[in-house]
Design an enzyme around this catalytic site. Structure first.
Site, PDB file in Angstrom:
ATOM      1  N   ALA A 134       2.955  -0.498   5.269  1.00 48.99           N
ATOM      2  CA  ALA A 134       2.487  -0.591   6.656  1.00 48.99           C
ATOM      3  C   ALA A 134       1.935  -1.968   7.003  1.00 48.99           C
ATOM      4  O   ALA A 134       1.697  -2.258   8.182  1.00 48.99           O
ATOM      5  CB  ALA A 134       1.438   0.484   6.922  1.00 48.99           C
ATOM      6  N   PRO A 147       0.791  -1.228   0.000  1.00 51.37           N
ATOM      7  CA  PRO A 147       0.000   0.000   0.000  1.00 51.37           C
ATOM      8  C   PRO A 147       0.829   1.287   0.000  1.00 51.37           C
ATOM      9  O   PRO A 147       1.848   1.373   0.699  1.00 51.37           O
ATOM     10  CB  PRO A 147      -0.806  -0.095   1.307  1.00 51.37           C
ATOM     11  CG  PRO A 147      -0.569  -1.426   1.879  1.00 51.37           C
ATOM     12  CD  PRO A 147       0.445  -2.146   1.080  1.00 51.37           C
ATOM     13  N   ASN A 148       0.363   2.221  -0.798  1.00 53.06           N
ATOM     14  CA  ASN A 148       0.924   3.578  -0.867  1.00 53.06           C
ATOM     15  C   ASN A 148       2.290   3.665  -1.558  1.00 53.06           C
ATOM     16  O   ASN A 148       2.907   4.728  -1.570  1.00 53.06           O
ATOM     17  CB  ASN A 148       1.015   4.211   0.538  1.00 53.06           C
ATOM     18  CG  ASN A 148      -0.341   4.352   1.179  1.00 53.06           C
ATOM     19  OD1 ASN A 148      -1.239   4.969   0.608  1.00 53.06           O
ATOM     20  ND2 ASN A 148      -0.530   3.748   2.341  1.00 53.06           N
ATOM     21  N   ARG A 160       5.286  10.710  -2.931  1.00 52.96           N
ATOM     22  CA  ARG A 160       4.879  10.438  -1.551  1.00 52.96           C
ATOM     23  C   ARG A 160       5.989  10.855  -0.576  1.00 52.96           C
ATOM     24  O   ARG A 160       7.068  10.256  -0.569  1.00 52.96           O
ATOM     25  CB  ARG A 160       4.609   8.947  -1.380  1.00 52.96           C
ATOM     26  CG  ARG A 160       4.220   8.574   0.025  1.00 52.96           C
ATOM     27  CD  ARG A 160       4.188   7.081   0.238  1.00 52.96           C
ATOM     28  NE  ARG A 160       3.825   6.776   1.604  1.00 52.96           N
ATOM     29  CZ  ARG A 160       3.936   5.581   2.161  1.00 52.96           C
ATOM     30  NH1 ARG A 160       4.394   4.555   1.449  1.00 52.96           N
ATOM     31  NH2 ARG A 160       3.606   5.387   3.416  1.00 52.96           N
ATOM     32  N   HIS A 176      12.589  -1.961   3.111  1.00 48.84           N
ATOM     33  CA  HIS A 176      11.928  -0.708   3.488  1.00 48.84           C
ATOM     34  C   HIS A 176      12.838   0.440   3.094  1.00 48.84           C
ATOM     35  O   HIS A 176      14.035   0.434   3.431  1.00 48.84           O
ATOM     36  CB  HIS A 176      11.651  -0.661   4.996  1.00 48.84           C
ATOM     37  CG  HIS A 176      10.678  -1.707   5.419  1.00 48.84           C
ATOM     38  ND1 HIS A 176       9.325  -1.590   5.198  1.00 48.84           N
ATOM     39  CD2 HIS A 176      10.865  -2.926   5.998  1.00 48.84           C
ATOM     40  CE1 HIS A 176       8.723  -2.682   5.635  1.00 48.84           C
ATOM     41  NE2 HIS A 176       9.636  -3.517   6.115  1.00 48.84           N
ATOM     42  N   ASN A 205       8.287  -5.155  -0.431  1.00 46.67           N
ATOM     43  CA  ASN A 205       8.098  -4.037   0.483  1.00 46.67           C
ATOM     44  C   ASN A 205       6.615  -4.030   0.848  1.00 46.67           C
ATOM     45  O   ASN A 205       5.772  -3.648   0.043  1.00 46.67           O
ATOM     46  CB  ASN A 205       8.502  -2.706  -0.151  1.00 46.67           C
ATOM     47  CG  ASN A 205       8.404  -1.557   0.859  1.00 46.67           C
ATOM     48  OD1 ASN A 205       7.740  -1.670   1.895  1.00 46.67           O
ATOM     49  ND2 ASN A 205       9.062  -0.450   0.561  1.00 46.67           N
ATOM     50  N   TYR A 207      10.832   9.135   1.623  1.00 45.11           N
ATOM     51  CA  TYR A 207      10.933   7.990   0.708  1.00 45.11           C
ATOM     52  C   TYR A 207      11.752   8.268  -0.547  1.00 45.11           C
ATOM     53  O   TYR A 207      11.944   7.364  -1.367  1.00 45.11           O
ATOM     54  CB  TYR A 207       9.522   7.516   0.336  1.00 45.11           C
ATOM     55  CG  TYR A 207       8.724   7.066   1.546  1.00 45.11           C
ATOM     56  CD1 TYR A 207       9.127   5.968   2.297  1.00 45.11           C
ATOM     57  CD2 TYR A 207       7.590   7.769   1.965  1.00 45.11           C
ATOM     58  CE1 TYR A 207       8.423   5.565   3.415  1.00 45.11           C
ATOM     59  CE2 TYR A 207       6.868   7.370   3.087  1.00 45.11           C
ATOM     60  CZ  TYR A 207       7.298   6.272   3.809  1.00 45.11           C
ATOM     61  OH  TYR A 207       6.598   5.874   4.925  1.00 45.11           O
ATOM     62  N   GLU A 263      12.876  -8.733   2.339  1.00 43.66           N
ATOM     63  CA  GLU A 263      12.005  -7.606   2.724  1.00 43.66           C
ATOM     64  C   GLU A 263      12.805  -6.308   2.599  1.00 43.66           C
ATOM     65  O   GLU A 263      13.963  -6.244   3.017  1.00 43.66           O
ATOM     66  CB  GLU A 263      11.537  -7.793   4.170  1.00 43.66           C
ATOM     67  CG  GLU A 263      10.653  -6.658   4.683  1.00 43.66           C
ATOM     68  CD  GLU A 263      10.139  -6.922   6.110  1.00 43.66           C
ATOM     69  OE1 GLU A 263      10.319  -8.051   6.614  1.00 43.66           O
ATOM     70  OE2 GLU A 263       9.580  -5.988   6.698  1.00 43.66           O
ATOM     71  N   ARG A 281      11.946   5.741  13.234  1.00 44.83           N
ATOM     72  CA  ARG A 281      10.661   6.421  13.088  1.00 44.83           C
ATOM     73  C   ARG A 281       9.717   6.045  14.252  1.00 44.83           C
ATOM     74  O   ARG A 281      10.175   5.575  15.281  1.00 44.83           O
ATOM     75  CB  ARG A 281      10.075   6.079  11.711  1.00 44.83           C
ATOM     76  CG  ARG A 281      10.994   6.504  10.563  1.00 44.83           C
ATOM     77  CD  ARG A 281      10.390   6.205   9.210  1.00 44.83           C
ATOM     78  NE  ARG A 281       9.181   6.978   8.997  1.00 44.83           N
ATOM     79  CZ  ARG A 281       8.277   6.695   8.048  1.00 44.83           C
ATOM     80  NH1 ARG A 281       8.486   5.667   7.239  1.00 44.83           N
ATOM     81  NH2 ARG A 281       7.208   7.426   7.904  1.00 44.83           N
TER      82      ARG A 281
HETATM   83  C1  DQA Z   1       7.892   1.601   4.259  1.00 46.12           C
HETATM   84  C2  DQA Z   1       7.876   1.846   5.768  1.00 46.12           C
HETATM   85  C3  DQA Z   1       6.477   1.623   6.348  1.00 46.12           C
HETATM   86  O1  DQA Z   1       6.478   1.880   7.745  1.00 46.12           O
HETATM   87  C4  DQA Z   1       5.487   2.540   5.677  1.00 46.12           C
HETATM   88  O2  DQA Z   1       4.186   2.274   6.156  1.00 46.12           O
HETATM   89  C5  DQA Z   1       5.541   2.440   4.185  1.00 46.12           C
HETATM   90  C6  DQA Z   1       6.843   2.422   3.548  1.00 46.12           C
HETATM   91  C7  DQA Z   1       9.266   1.963   3.647  1.00 46.12           C
HETATM   92  O3  DQA Z   1       9.528   1.511   2.548  1.00 46.12           O
HETATM   93  O4  DQA Z   1      10.035   2.693   4.263  1.00 46.12           O
HETATM   94  O5  DQA Z   1       4.510   2.432   3.512  1.00 46.12           O
HETATM   95  O6  DQA Z   1       7.654   0.225   4.004  1.00 46.12           O
END
Ligand code: DQA
Length: 142
Positions: free
Chosen positions: A75, A9-10, A17, A98, A72, A22, A96, A105
């Protein structure tokens, strides 16, 4: 042979974003960089991004033929138990990633329910993290 690049998501709006967190690379930039990293292995990157957990699970269930995966979860790292179970059945190595350093954070980002199943985790190195994960997979995949 295909390598799955899976973003949750996102992450489809990367580049726009919260770039201070990011970075400015788009998902297309990341796909290109990952592809360049694995081209010598003859792998083709199959990139999928979904905002919903169910779609991510369906993608994983349809990707058992891939050589490995970069994930990735966004959240969903925090409480994506169904995603975790889907990854438990994925038969290949996966890493994985991030972009941000989640440890630096908010405390709700400090847990990952999927990390215990991963071959490894890359955190906080921005878009470079995806390339490093791809590089790791070129070594991990026999
Ligand atoms: C993320 C870190 C997560 O906490 C966040 O919700 C994201 C992006 C990252 O790539 O840093 O959506 O996965």
């Amino acid at each position: 042979m295909e390598l799955l690049l899976l973003n949750g998501p996102n992450l489809g709006i990367l580049g726009r974003r919260e770039p201070e967190i990011y970075g400015t690379d788009t998902l297309a930039d990341i796909e290109e960089a990952v592809q360049a990293e694995v081209v010598d292995r003859g792998w083709k990157v199959v990139s999928r991004q979904h905002d919903s957990e169910g779609d991510l699970i369906s993608t994983i269930q349809g990707a058992y033929h891939t050589v490995g995966a970069i994930v990735n979860p966004g959240a969903l790292m925090i409480a994506g138990w169904s995603l975790r179970d889907a990854l438990a059945s994925y038969p290949r190595p996966w890493v994985e990633v991030h972009l941000s350093n989640v440890w630096a954070r908010e405390s709700f980002r400090h847990e990952s329910v999927i990390a215990p199943l991963a071959s490894g985790v890359v955190v906080g190195l921005g878009a470079l993290g995806y390339r490093l994960a791809a590089r790791a997979l070129t070594e991990l995949v026999a």
